[in-house]
Design an enzyme around this catalytic site. Structure first.
Site, PDB file in Angstrom:
ATOM      1  N   GLU A 130      -9.722 -10.557  -7.518  1.00 47.91           N
ATOM      2  CA  GLU A 130      -8.737  -9.471  -7.357  1.00 47.91           C
ATOM      3  C   GLU A 130      -7.559  -9.656  -8.318  1.00 47.91           C
ATOM      4  O   GLU A 130      -7.061  -8.687  -8.883  1.00 47.91           O
ATOM      5  CB  GLU A 130      -8.291  -9.403  -5.902  1.00 47.91           C
ATOM      6  CG  GLU A 130      -9.417  -8.921  -4.996  1.00 47.91           C
ATOM      7  CD  GLU A 130      -9.092  -8.942  -3.521  1.00 47.91           C
ATOM      8  OE1 GLU A 130      -9.944  -8.512  -2.738  1.00 47.91           O
ATOM      9  OE2 GLU A 130      -7.991  -9.391  -3.128  1.00 47.91           O
ATOM     10  N   ASN A 157      -2.126   0.524   6.673  1.00 46.17           N
ATOM     11  CA  ASN A 157      -1.640  -0.743   7.236  1.00 46.17           C
ATOM     12  C   ASN A 157      -0.768  -1.556   6.269  1.00 46.17           C
ATOM     13  O   ASN A 157      -0.667  -2.772   6.378  1.00 46.17           O
ATOM     14  CB  ASN A 157      -2.809  -1.574   7.774  1.00 46.17           C
ATOM     15  CG  ASN A 157      -3.781  -2.006   6.706  1.00 46.17           C
ATOM     16  OD1 ASN A 157      -3.686  -1.571   5.571  1.00 46.17           O
ATOM     17  ND2 ASN A 157      -4.702  -2.882   7.061  1.00 46.17           N
ATOM     18  N   HIS A 196      -2.370  -5.296   1.705  1.00 42.95           N
ATOM     19  CA  HIS A 196      -3.684  -5.935   1.567  1.00 42.95           C
ATOM     20  C   HIS A 196      -3.475  -7.364   1.095  1.00 42.95           C
ATOM     21  O   HIS A 196      -2.572  -7.624   0.297  1.00 42.95           O
ATOM     22  CB  HIS A 196      -4.523  -5.188   0.520  1.00 42.95           C
ATOM     23  CG  HIS A 196      -5.709  -5.980   0.033  1.00 42.95           C
ATOM     24  ND1 HIS A 196      -6.900  -6.001   0.715  1.00 42.95           N
ATOM     25  CD2 HIS A 196      -5.855  -6.817  -1.029  1.00 42.95           C
ATOM     26  CE1 HIS A 196      -7.741  -6.807   0.074  1.00 42.95           C
ATOM     27  NE2 HIS A 196      -7.136  -7.309  -0.989  1.00 42.95           N
ATOM     28  N   TYR A 199     -12.558  -1.504  -4.001  1.00 45.24           N
ATOM     29  CA  TYR A 199     -13.066  -1.582  -2.623  1.00 45.24           C
ATOM     30  C   TYR A 199     -14.588  -1.420  -2.560  1.00 45.24           C
ATOM     31  O   TYR A 199     -15.122  -1.055  -1.510  1.00 45.24           O
ATOM     32  CB  TYR A 199     -12.380  -0.540  -1.748  1.00 45.24           C
ATOM     33  CG  TYR A 199     -11.002  -0.962  -1.252  1.00 45.24           C
ATOM     34  CD1 TYR A 199     -10.844  -2.070  -0.422  1.00 45.24           C
ATOM     35  CD2 TYR A 199      -9.857  -0.260  -1.596  1.00 45.24           C
ATOM     36  CE1 TYR A 199      -9.597  -2.465   0.042  1.00 45.24           C
ATOM     37  CE2 TYR A 199      -8.596  -0.647  -1.136  1.00 45.24           C
ATOM     38  CZ  TYR A 199      -8.479  -1.750  -0.317  1.00 45.24           C
ATOM     39  OH  TYR A 199      -7.248  -2.145   0.150  1.00 45.24           O
ATOM     40  N   LYS A 252       0.817  -1.225   0.000  1.00 48.53           N
ATOM     41  CA  LYS A 252       0.000   0.000   0.000  1.00 48.53           C
ATOM     42  C   LYS A 252       0.851   1.276   0.000  1.00 48.53           C
ATOM     43  O   LYS A 252       2.062   1.235   0.255  1.00 48.53           O
ATOM     44  CB  LYS A 252      -0.925  -0.039   1.219  1.00 48.53           C
ATOM     45  CG  LYS A 252      -2.011  -1.106   1.146  1.00 48.53           C
ATOM     46  CD  LYS A 252      -2.998  -0.925   2.271  1.00 48.53           C
ATOM     47  CE  LYS A 252      -4.121  -1.928   2.208  1.00 48.53           C
ATOM     48  NZ  LYS A 252      -5.135  -1.683   3.267  1.00 48.53           N
TER      49      LYS A 252
HETATM   50  P1  CMP Z   1      -7.643  -4.127   3.558  1.00 48.09           P
HETATM   51  O1  CMP Z   1      -7.209  -5.519   3.855  1.00 48.09           O
HETATM   52  O2  CMP Z   1      -7.007  -3.450   2.419  1.00 48.09           O
HETATM   53  O3  CMP Z   1      -9.227  -4.095   3.367  1.00 48.09           O
HETATM   54  C1  CMP Z   1     -10.013  -2.955   3.616  1.00 48.09           C
HETATM   55  C2  CMP Z   1      -9.217  -1.906   4.325  1.00 48.09           C
HETATM   56  O4  CMP Z   1      -9.999  -0.937   4.982  1.00 48.09           O
HETATM   57  C3  CMP Z   1      -8.408  -2.540   5.443  1.00 48.09           C
HETATM   58  O5  CMP Z   1      -7.354  -3.255   4.880  1.00 48.09           O
HETATM   59  C4  CMP Z   1      -8.025  -1.338   6.285  1.00 48.09           C
HETATM   60  O6  CMP Z   1      -6.819  -0.744   5.857  1.00 48.09           O
HETATM   61  C5  CMP Z   1      -9.180  -0.396   6.005  1.00 48.09           C
HETATM   62  N1  CMP Z   1     -10.000  -0.225   7.200  1.00 48.09           N
HETATM   63  C6  CMP Z   1     -10.673  -1.161   7.847  1.00 48.09           C
HETATM   64  N2  CMP Z   1     -11.320  -0.625   8.893  1.00 48.09           N
HETATM   65  C7  CMP Z   1     -11.039   0.687   8.880  1.00 48.09           C
HETATM   66  C8  CMP Z   1     -11.420   1.761   9.694  1.00 48.09           C
HETATM   67  N3  CMP Z   1     -12.243   1.593  10.757  1.00 48.09           N
HETATM   68  N4  CMP Z   1     -10.927   2.982   9.393  1.00 48.09           N
HETATM   69  C9  CMP Z   1     -10.129   3.154   8.306  1.00 48.09           C
HETATM   70  N5  CMP Z   1      -9.733   2.150   7.489  1.00 48.09           N
HETATM   71  C10 CMP Z   1     -10.190   0.925   7.783  1.00 48.09           C
END
Ligand code: CMP
Length: 140
Positions: free
Chosen positions: A128, A114, A117, A51, A11
């Protein structure tokens, strides 16, 4: 367990901090093979479509804007039980909950930023992978 493929994204928070190689090394050390990979800049429409399952969630706009803020690296990972194995190597979605030694514990900045993904099931992995890679890019 048969050899499986999963989809992964390094990311924007990670590409910005020049952590692509460090994250790839953790995936490889964990037993996964990177069988396709490219660095791309998503448009907002592409991020929103990827998403779409989260479109009703309060964090959707923030998530999509973050995903277009810097280039990303999209990958296809292969290995035994690759979907589950990748999720173990990544660690919990929120780095505060992730185990030591996981990518998110070592590198993620927050729940939103984070670092990585990974697909959560065989159906989403197939969808995906197909969203980002053509058949020609996927060497047997
Ligand atoms: P990802 O695995 O990419 O799938 C969806 C993403 O949404 C997740 O990782 C997080 O990075 C993001 N995400 C999930 N919950 C929250 C939240 N409460 N606030 C902001 N981002 C979120």
């Amino acid at each position: 367990m048969a050899i499986e493929r999963t989809f992964s994204i390094v990311k924007p928070d990670a590409t910005k901090r020049n952590l692509t190689g460090a994250i790839c090394a953790m995936l490889e050390a964990g037993g996964l093979r990177i069988v396709a990979q490219k660095r791309i800049q998503l448009t907002l429409a592409q991020a929103q479509a990827f998403y779409a399952v989260h479109a009703e969630r309060p964090f959707y706009d923030e998530l999509c804007e973050f995903m277009v803020s810097e280039p990303i690296v999209v990958q296809v990972l292969e290995g035994e039980n690759a979907i589950l194995r990748n999720r173990e190597i990544m660690g919990a979605t929120n780095p505060a909950d992730a185990d030591a030694g996981t990518i998110r514990k070592e590198h993620a900045l927050s729940l939103g930023e984070n670092s990585i993904h990974g697909s959560d099931a065989p159906e989403t992995a197939a969808e995906e992978i197909a969203y980002f890679f053509s058949g020609l890019e996927l060497v047997g």
